[in-house]
Structure formats: structure tokens, C-alpha cells
Design an enzyme around this catalytic site. Structure first.
Site, mmCIF file in Angstrom:
data_model
loop_
_atom_site.group_PDB
_atom_site.id
_atom_site.type_symbol
_atom_site.label_atom_id
_atom_site.label_comp_id
_atom_site.label_asym_id
_atom_site.label_seq_id
_atom_site.Cartn_x
_atom_site.Cartn_y
_atom_site.Cartn_z
ATOM 1 N N ASP A 30 -6.309 -15.776 22.806
ATOM 2 C CA ASP A 30 -5.273 -14.833 21.976
ATOM 3 C C ASP A 30 -6.274 -15.102 20.740
ATOM 4 O O ASP A 30 -6.150 -16.005 19.882
ATOM 5 C CB ASP A 30 -4.208 -15.487 21.635
ATOM 6 C CG ASP A 30 -3.230 -14.464 21.003
ATOM 7 O OD1 ASP A 30 -3.797 -13.704 20.465
ATOM 8 O OD2 ASP A 30 -2.183 -14.911 20.711
ATOM 9 N N ASP A 77 -7.352 -7.750 18.495
ATOM 10 C CA ASP A 77 -6.523 -8.861 19.225
ATOM 11 C C ASP A 77 -6.412 -8.997 20.689
ATOM 12 O O ASP A 77 -6.090 -7.824 21.329
ATOM 13 C CB ASP A 77 -4.853 -8.522 18.544
ATOM 14 C CG ASP A 77 -3.805 -9.502 19.286
ATOM 15 O OD1 ASP A 77 -4.360 -10.605 19.956
ATOM 16 O OD2 ASP A 77 -2.629 -9.205 19.035
#
Length: 427
Positions: free
Chosen positions: A72, A281
Site C-alpha cells: 500500500d 495509491d
């Protein structure tokens, strides 16, 4: 010759990646010349944005315990589930690791390095550093900060700081039960990449089989196309809605085919509060745009596909709360019609999306003899987000290089399954 350590990424199934019995400690001063290559796995995570999460396998503790972590780039603190009483989820057991050391709440790690956490770290009853993490899908994780040895691709990184979480909430326990935790990769001081000391990392996600590779270190290989770089945006003054440790880039425009949407530049720039930044992201699947940009893209895409796609006329259907442009595609069709490409234009670089990356078939949604396919761009404001987010679905078959030393992101269109084969990765 530079030694390459390889870990594999592939679809998340019941396959474990073994860790080499020989472990090497890598001093930070020598990590700039070292390369670690890992395979990426994908896991379907249905809540929020129908996320497909990217996962990597490694080992933590002494003796090492195998864990699987979600990659992440939108998070800072890496964490592992440490509640071993929950039998429905894999967990790291700190009591079995002789190298596990909790962080005291009076230490600089707790008082200073957690300054970018959205919820400040605190002291628990044992005077240990306590952290609460919350995410956009309404899930959360809570526990103590600790040090332990992380072993990745046969190389050991001692004293890595992470969260050992014993409680929290999830919006999808079935899917979350397949991973042990999360690997935070943003620019914060406690992120995994910051602690490892590498100046660059890259990943490449295949569009064909949803596998990929994750590389720590320099990716200057002759077979890679020249990378186009876009600078990371930084601000010196803290703003309430600007994430200073995110990978923020400058989106300058959006094209449908070769038609540049007529939008003022101010639409793509953060306002005086910091709202409106564009973040890359890997923890989000699809791409989200603020309402003015989303509406312009929606209208132009409908205009250019009017003769080949049938819009789903159902005002009550908004996929996952943010995707309100959907189409009816006959179930007996052999594939999607030729769609106009959509290009995201950044300062110095561009990512062009076509075909299946533009429409997502919604599982279980049937209208008569038609399947429902939705545009893979959502309206971020419908979810209460004041930001542009470039999800990893739109990074497929793009080599993504995060150059921390020069504060930039490099992109190049590549066949990621072939890139993995270059490193000897077979899924």
C-alpha cells in the site's frame, strides 16, 4: 555482478513462498547498490472500491514466521495481525519471536516519528506506544508499535518498526482473512521503504493474469523503455487536507481519444486547505476524480461511445457508491467494442488506458440478457474524499518507478508479464 534476490508475486491462492534458510543482513549504507525482486500477488477485496489488493510474502521474527502483506503506497505504518486467538485469520505471534521488542511510549520513535499519523500515537496502560489506524473503507486496526527482524528475499532487515495489532474492525472479514497485515510504502519516516533505506522501488502489474513484480533498488535495465518522469509535489506549509507523505503528482489534464477535456488548470490543483491533491495509491483499485473533472470525462465518454455502448438507465444503481456511469453489454458478445482511449496527462508523463481497463464488469449484475459494465473512474466526492486517486487498475502494464532520491515517479508502458520473465519469475 549485482546479486538479485527474487520473490514471486502471483494470484493469491493457497501458495506459500519459502524463505531462504540463509539470511543476509544488509547495512543501509550498502542498500543503494542492492536489488531485491519480489513477486506480487493479487487478492480480491470487495468492499469500498472492489479492491484487488497487491500482496507480497516475507518472514518476520526469530525464528522467522511467514506472513503475507498488502502492498500500500497510500499508507505509512506497516502492521501485522498479532491476535492469535482469532482462528479465522493468519497472525504473527510475537511470543514466539526472541527478537520482538515493543516500543516504549516515551521513546523518540513514538513521540516524534509518528507525527504524520492521522490519529496521534498514545500510551497504553503498560507505557507502550499505542497506535490506531483508520482507512477510507471504514476499517481500522489498533495495537502497539514494536521492533523485529523482517526477512525479505533472503535478506534480513533487523529492528524494523511495525504495528503489532490485536484489535480492529473490517468491512470484509472473509477477504481480510487471507492476509496477515499491510506493508506501508508512502514517504513517511516509518514506512517500510523509508526504513529499508532504498532510494528507489518499482512495481509492474500484469493485465493478463494479475500477477506482477516488486523491485527494491535501481531499475535501470536496458530492456526497459525510457521512463517518463513526473515530479512529486511537496509543500512546506502544513495544510489540513494535504497528505504530505503521499506520492502526490500534478495531474494537468484528461484526454478522451485525442480530445483534451476543457477544464481550467485550477481544477487539478490543491486549494488553500490542501484538498484536491492527486495521489498514486497501490492500495486502491480504480481511479477517483473530483466532481468537475469526473463530470467532464463522463459526458465526453458518453458522447464518443453513443453508437457502440448502451447506457444503463437506472438512477438507483451506483456501483460501490461512486461509479454511476454504467453500460449494458450483451451476455453473448465476444468482447467489448473498440473504446476510445482515456489518457491521464501529468507534468512530464502520461498514462493511456484502453479496452478492458476502462470498463469493469460488475459481478452478479444482469439486466435482461445484458451484463453491467461500469466506467473504472469514480466520483471521489460521492465517497467524501477531496482528492484525485490513481488506483492500481490503471497502472496495469505500466512500469511504475518511485524515485525517492530525486523525488519523482517514472512510468513506461510495458508488458508486465514479460518483465517478470526477465527476472526469471514464473507464477
Amino acid at each position: 555482478m549485482r546479486k538479485i534476490h527474487i520473490l514471486l508475486l502471483s494470484l493469491l491462492v493457497s501458495v506459500s513462498v519459502s524463505v531462504s534458510a540463509t539470511q543476509f543482513w544488509v547495512p543501509k549504507s550498502k542498500r543503494a547498490n542492492k536489488i531485491l525482486v519480489l513477486p506480487l500477488k493479487t487478492q480480491s477485496k470487495l468492499p469500498f472500491t472492489h479492491n484487488v489488493t497487491l500482496t507480497v510474502s516475507l518472514a518476520v521474527g526469530t525464528p522467522p514466521q511467514n506472513v503475507t502483506m498488502v502492498l500500500d503506497t497510500g499508507s505509512e505504518l506497516s502492521w501485522l495481525q498479532c491476535n492469535t486467538t482469532q482462528r479465522d485469520r493468519p497472525a504473527f505471534d510475537p511470543t514466539r519471536s526472541v527478537s520482538y521488542t515493543p516500543v516504549a511510549c516515551s521513546s523518540p520513535t513514538c513521540t516524534t516519528q509518528t507525527q504524520d499519523f492521522s490519529i496521534p500515537a498514545s500510551c497504553d496502560a503498560r507505557n507502550l506506544c499505542h497506535a490506531v489506524l483508520s482507512y477510507a473503507d471504514a476499517s481500522s486496526s489498533e495495537g502497539n508499535l514494536a521492533f523485529d527482524n523482517f526477512t525479505i528475499a533472503g535478506s534480513k532487515f533487523p529492528g524494523t518498526i511495525f504495528g503489532c495489532m490485536d484489535s480492529g474492525s473490517t468491512t470484509n472479514p472473509e477477504e481480510d482473512s487471507k492476509t496477515t497485515g499491510l506493508m506501508g510504502m508512502n514517504r513517511g519516516s516509518l514506512s517500510f521503504i523509508s526504513q529499508m533505506g532504498f532510494k528507489k522501488f518499482s512495481y509492474c502489474i500484469s493485465a493478463s493474469d494479475l500477477s506482477g513484480i516488486l523491485l527494491f533498488g535501481d531499475s535501470n535495465y536496458t530492456w526497459l523503455l525510457p521512463l517518463n518522469y513526473t515530479p512529486l509535489i511537496q509543500i512546506s506549509t502544513p495544510l489540513p487536507y494535504f497528505n504530505r507523505v503521499a506520492y502526490t503528482v500534478q495531474l494537468e489534464g484528461i484526454k478522451v481519444s485525442e480530445n483534451l477535456l476543457q477544464l481550467p488548470k485550477s481544477i487539478f490543483e490543491p486549494d488553500h486547505t490542501g484538498a484536491g491533491q492527486t495521489m498514486v495509491d497501490s492500495g486502491t483499485q480504480f481511479t477517483f476524480l473530483l466532481s468537475p473533472a469526473y463530470t467532464a470525462l463522463r459526458n465526453e465518454f458518453i458522447n464518443q461511445t453513443g453508437g457502440i455502448l448502451r447506457v444503463l438507465e437506472d438512477p438507483d444503481f451506483v456501483f460501490q457508491g461512486a461509479f454511476d456511469l454504467c453500460f449494458r453489454v450483451p451476455l453473448n458478445s465476444t468482447g467489448l467494442p473498440e473504446l476510445p482511449a482515456v489518457s491521464l496527462v501529468f507534468r512530464g508523463a502520461q498514462i493511456t488506458l484502453s479496452g478492458a481497463r476502462l470498463l469493469y464488469r460488475v459481478p452478479g449484475e444482469i439486466r435482461g440478457s445484458d451484463a453491467v459494465h461500469c466506467l473504472t473512474f469514480g466520483n471521489s466526492e460521492l465517497l467524501g474524499m477531496e482528492a484525485y486517486i490513481i488506483g492500481h487498475h490503471h497502472q496495469q502494464n505500466v512500469w511504475m518507478e518511485f524515485d525517492l532520491e530525486k523525488s519523482r515517479i517514472g512510468v513506461a508502458q510495458v508488458q508486465c508479464d514479460l518483465a517478470g520473465q526477465r527476472f526469471g519469475i514464473r507464477h
